[in-house]
Design a protein around this motif. Structure first.
Motif, PDB file in Angstrom:
ATOM      1  N   VAL A  38       0.846  -1.199   0.000  1.00  0.00           N
ATOM      2  CA  VAL A  38       0.000   0.000   0.000  1.00  0.00           C
ATOM      3  C   VAL A  38       0.886   1.255   0.000  1.00  0.00           C
ATOM      4  N   GLU A  39       0.586   2.155  -0.925  1.00  0.00           N
ATOM      5  CA  GLU A  39       1.250   3.464  -0.960  1.00  0.00           C
ATOM      6  C   GLU A  39       0.169   4.537  -1.003  1.00  0.00           C
ATOM      7  N   ASN A  40       0.320   5.559  -0.203  1.00  0.00           N
ATOM      8  CA  ASN A  40      -0.661   6.657  -0.185  1.00  0.00           C
ATOM      9  C   ASN A  40      -2.093   6.125  -0.109  1.00  0.00           C
ATOM     10  N   ASP A  41      -2.283   5.163   0.764  1.00  0.00           N
ATOM     11  CA  ASP A  41      -3.611   4.619   1.044  1.00  0.00           C
ATOM     12  C   ASP A  41      -4.249   3.874  -0.145  1.00  0.00           C
ATOM     13  N   GLU A  42      -3.397   3.378  -1.034  1.00  0.00           N
ATOM     14  CA  GLU A  42      -3.920   2.610  -2.171  1.00  0.00           C
ATOM     15  C   GLU A  42      -3.081   1.366  -2.385  1.00  0.00           C
ATOM     16  N   ILE A  43      -3.744   0.272  -2.741  1.00  0.00           N
ATOM     17  CA  ILE A  43      -2.988  -0.946  -3.054  1.00  0.00           C
ATOM     18  C   ILE A  43      -2.314  -0.756  -4.410  1.00  0.00           C
ATOM     19  N   VAL A  44      -0.975  -0.912  -4.402  1.00  0.00           N
ATOM     20  CA  VAL A  44      -0.254  -0.731  -5.681  1.00  0.00           C
ATOM     21  C   VAL A  44       0.302  -2.055  -6.203  1.00  0.00           C
ATOM     22  N   PRO A  55       7.504 -18.553  -5.728  1.00  0.00           N
ATOM     23  CA  PRO A  55       7.824 -17.441  -4.821  1.00  0.00           C
ATOM     24  C   PRO A  55       6.802 -17.275  -3.702  1.00  0.00           C
ATOM     25  N   HIS A  56       7.297 -16.865  -2.555  1.00  0.00           N
ATOM     26  CA  HIS A  56       6.405 -16.561  -1.440  1.00  0.00           C
ATOM     27  C   HIS A  56       5.622 -15.278  -1.779  1.00  0.00           C
ATOM     28  N   ALA A  57       4.538 -15.062  -1.024  1.00  0.00           N
ATOM     29  CA  ALA A  57       3.614 -13.976  -1.351  1.00  0.00           C
ATOM     30  C   ALA A  57       4.313 -12.616  -1.383  1.00  0.00           C
ATOM     31  N   GLU A  58       5.199 -12.364  -0.409  1.00  0.00           N
ATOM     32  CA  GLU A  58       5.857 -11.051  -0.316  1.00  0.00           C
ATOM     33  C   GLU A  58       6.723 -10.806  -1.557  1.00  0.00           C
ATOM     34  N   VAL A  59       7.450 -11.860  -1.949  1.00  0.00           N
ATOM     35  CA  VAL A  59       8.342 -11.726  -3.111  1.00  0.00           C
ATOM     36  C   VAL A  59       7.501 -11.528  -4.369  1.00  0.00           C
ATOM     37  N   ASN A  64       5.652  -7.998  -8.583  1.00  0.00           N
ATOM     38  CA  ASN A  64       4.547  -7.431  -9.360  1.00  0.00           C
ATOM     39  C   ASN A  64       4.575  -5.908  -9.360  1.00  0.00           C
ATOM     40  N   LEU A  65       5.162  -5.335  -8.322  1.00  0.00           N
ATOM     41  CA  LEU A  65       5.278  -3.869  -8.279  1.00  0.00           C
ATOM     42  C   LEU A  65       6.204  -3.390  -9.401  1.00  0.00           C
ATOM     43  N   ARG A  67       9.065  -2.015  -9.421  1.00  0.00           N
ATOM     44  CA  ARG A  67       9.922  -0.845  -9.117  1.00  0.00           C
ATOM     45  C   ARG A  67      10.136  -0.841  -7.608  1.00  0.00           C
ATOM     46  N   SER A  68      10.924   0.121  -7.114  1.00  0.00           N
ATOM     47  CA  SER A  68      11.114   0.186  -5.664  1.00  0.00           C
ATOM     48  C   SER A  68       9.878   0.811  -5.016  1.00  0.00           C
ATOM     49  N   PRO A  69       9.488   0.326  -3.843  1.00  0.00           N
ATOM     50  CA  PRO A  69       8.357   0.951  -3.149  1.00  0.00           C
ATOM     51  C   PRO A  69       8.682   2.403  -2.770  1.00  0.00           C
ATOM     52  N   LEU A  70       7.643   3.225  -2.702  1.00  0.00           N
ATOM     53  CA  LEU A  70       7.835   4.618  -2.277  1.00  0.00           C
ATOM     54  C   LEU A  70       8.124   4.654  -0.774  1.00  0.00           C
ATOM     55  N   PRO A  71       8.818   5.699  -0.283  1.00  0.00           N
ATOM     56  CA  PRO A  71       8.969   5.836   1.173  1.00  0.00           C
ATOM     57  C   PRO A  71       7.566   5.912   1.794  1.00  0.00           C
ATOM     58  N   GLY A  72       7.378   5.258   2.921  1.00  0.00           N
ATOM     59  CA  GLY A  72       6.059   5.294   3.557  1.00  0.00           C
ATOM     60  C   GLY A  72       5.165   4.140   3.133  1.00  0.00           C
ATOM     61  N   ALA A  73       5.657   3.283   2.199  1.00  0.00           N
ATOM     62  CA  ALA A  73       4.851   2.123   1.765  1.00  0.00           C
ATOM     63  C   ALA A  73       4.683   1.149   2.932  1.00  0.00           C
ATOM     64  N   THR A  74       3.515   0.514   2.993  1.00  0.00           N
ATOM     65  CA  THR A  74       3.260  -0.502   4.027  1.00  0.00           C
ATOM     66  C   THR A  74       2.940  -1.826   3.345  1.00  0.00           C
ATOM     67  N   LEU A  75       3.581  -2.885   3.850  1.00  0.00           N
ATOM     68  CA  LEU A  75       3.313  -4.227   3.327  1.00  0.00           C
ATOM     69  C   LEU A  75       2.345  -4.928   4.281  1.00  0.00           C
ATOM     70  N   PHE A  76       1.270  -5.454   3.743  1.00  0.00           N
ATOM     71  CA  PHE A  76       0.301  -6.235   4.540  1.00  0.00           C
ATOM     72  C   PHE A  76       0.439  -7.688   4.137  1.00  0.00           C
ATOM     73  N   VAL A  77       0.726  -8.543   5.104  1.00  0.00           N
ATOM     74  CA  VAL A  77       0.909  -9.963   4.771  1.00  0.00           C
ATOM     75  C   VAL A  77       0.175 -10.812   5.813  1.00  0.00           C
ATOM     76  N   THR A  78      -0.494 -11.869   5.334  1.00  0.00           N
ATOM     77  CA  THR A  78      -1.365 -12.645   6.233  1.00  0.00           C
ATOM     78  C   THR A  78      -0.585 -13.492   7.232  1.00  0.00           C
ATOM     79  N   LEU A  79       0.661 -13.830   6.917  1.00  0.00           N
ATOM     80  CA  LEU A  79       1.475 -14.685   7.802  1.00  0.00           C
ATOM     81  C   LEU A  79       2.847 -14.045   7.985  1.00  0.00           C
ATOM     82  N   GLU A  80       3.371 -14.178   9.176  1.00  0.00           N
ATOM     83  CA  GLU A  80       4.710 -13.647   9.480  1.00  0.00           C
ATOM     84  C   GLU A  80       5.708 -14.012   8.368  1.00  0.00           C
TER      85      GLU A  80
END
Ligand SMILES: NC(=O)c1ccc[n+]([C@@H]2O[C@H](COP(=O)([O-])OP(=O)(O)OC[C@H]3O[C@@H](n4cnc5c(N)ncnc54)[C@H](OP(=O)(O)O)[C@@H]3O)[C@@H](O)[C@H]2O)c1
Length: 370
Positions: A38-44, A55-59, A64-65, A67-80
């Motif tokens: 999520v960047e700026n309150d939107e799923i990117v 690949p694992h979900a995070e990878v 799929n992004l 490019r590099s995430p923007l500063p302030g990006a948040t990653l939401f993942v269902t499992l540690e």
């Protein structure tokens, strides 16, 4: 710089959960995991773990992004995120490498190799980690019932499914295939069949119901490993057509567990039909020990088995304390025939962490056994 937490927090994690479910039944022995960035309150970007070795979900999400995430990006993942090298490099490394400074985790990984380790590594590297609480966290954990059990105990997750009338019966009368529950409950069973890598039933159920034991879903039919528990091979007729599990197009996915020394003629019939069998040490009753069958499942790498009865198998599994989980579909119908096969009473299972779902006129109670 601190970035405020989004008010859409739960919907982002909910979306990650929906992504994880896209791999329903396909990731064994791995868990299902979903992820959004999520960047700026939107799923990117989105990703999920498709199957073991991929690949694992995070990878997947970071790829799929593109490019590099923007500063302030948040990653939401269902499992540690994982913290050690498996078939793929650890996700913690990918997250740190991408410069992500905030991660929301749905639930901790019970795998003793990771358990909290991924979260600690991220925090030690200055990443803000928010652990989800409440119902959404419980849903993230519930998603991986099979994995959570198998990875901790190193044995298959044995779940019993029973459809039971209001008066505790499994069928209308002896020897007759019966519809205990309605269409919504039966559709729900199909979904769980699709999750488990294997289904098991006793010989009596094959004889009476001639079940297909496949998952019949809107997008097609899927056949798990089908296991028939049959010490004396009584489900293999010598002068009638074979039941579906031994004669349909999926018959090579069936195997019969029998006792050493069971009927050679019936073994030959199975062999001619292309149905394999496994032999176990015979007990005094001409059957085999279900504990040895469970050990056989473990040795063959089965992570979970959905045991669908019937009455005798259910009782033996319960008495021998081999069950880990119960799916109890309760119907409002009453079957008053005095010899109708009966289920063990619900109280005898000692359920905990149970969940209830209404399914049309029926309801599902499911939970762990103590
Ligand atoms: N409502 C539901 O959820 C549900 C689900 C399934 C079935 N059913 C109903 O339940 C009835 C069938 O149940 P059931 O109790 O007659 O049969 P069952 O439990 O399906 O099968 C029992 C038979 O399986 C074999 N078996 C089981 N454990 C064994 C072991 N440890 N070693 C060797 N053999 C083993 C034995 O065959 P041998 O005696 O030949 O050795 C035993 O008699 C049917 O009416 C069916 O419709 C209801």
């Amino acid at each position: 710089m601190n970035y405020p937490m989004s008010s859409n927090h739960e919907s982002f994690l909910g979306r990650a959960l929906a992504l994880a479910r896209k791999a329903w039944g396909n990731t064994h022995p791995n868990p299902m995991v979903g992820c959004v960035l999520v960047e700026n309150d939107e799923i990117v970007a989105e990703g999920f773990h498709v199957r073991a070795g991929e690949p694992h979900a995070e990878v997947a999400c970071l790829r799929n992004l593109g490019r590099s995430p923007l500063p302030g990006a948040t990653l939401f993942v269902t499992l540690e995120p994982c913290s050690t090298m498996g078939r793929t490099p650890p996700c913690v490394e990918a997250i740190l490498g991408a410069g992500i400074r905030r991660v929301v985790v749905g639930t901790r990984d019970p795998n003793p190799v990771h358990a909290g380790g991924g979260i600690d590594l991220l925090r030690d590297s200055g990443v803000e980690v928010i652990e989800q609480e409440g119902e959404l966290a419980a849903e993230c954990a519930d998603l991986n019932l099979i994995y959570n059990h198998q990875i901790v105990r190193n044995e298959p997750f044995l779940a019993l499914k029973l459809a039971v009338s209001a008066d505790g019966k499994l069928a209308e009368k002896p020897g007759v295939a019966s519809e205990v529950t309605g269409s919504e409950a039966r559709a729900d069973v199909m979904r769980w069949r699709r999750l488990f890598p294997a289904i098991a039933v006793g010989a009596g159920t094959v004889i009476v119901d001639d079940p297909r034991l496949t998952a019949r879903l809107p997008d097609g039919e899927w056949c798990p490993r089908r296991i028939i528990l049959d010490g004396k091979l009584s489900s293999v007729p010598e002068s009638k057509p074979l039941p579906q599990v031994y004669s349909d197009e999926f018959r090579e996915k069936t195997y019969v567990v029998t006792a050493f020394g069971s009927c050679p003629r019936r073994r030959a019939i199975l062999a001619d039909a292309g149905v394999p069998f496994r032999e176990l040490r015979a007990n005094a009753k001409g059957g085999f020990y279900l504990s040895e069958w469970k050990a056989l499942c473990a040795s063959e790498g089965l992570t979970g088995v959905f045991c669908e009865g019937g009455a005798i198998v259910a009782r033996r599994l319960l008495e021998e304390r081999l069950l880990d989980y119960l799916f109890w579909y309760e119907s409002p119908k009453r079957f008053e025939h005095p010899e109708a096969p009966a289920a063990p009473p619900l109280q005898s299972f000692g359920l905990h962490y149970s969940r209830k779902t209404e399914l049309g006129e029926d309801r599902l109670i499911r939970g762990h056994l103590s």
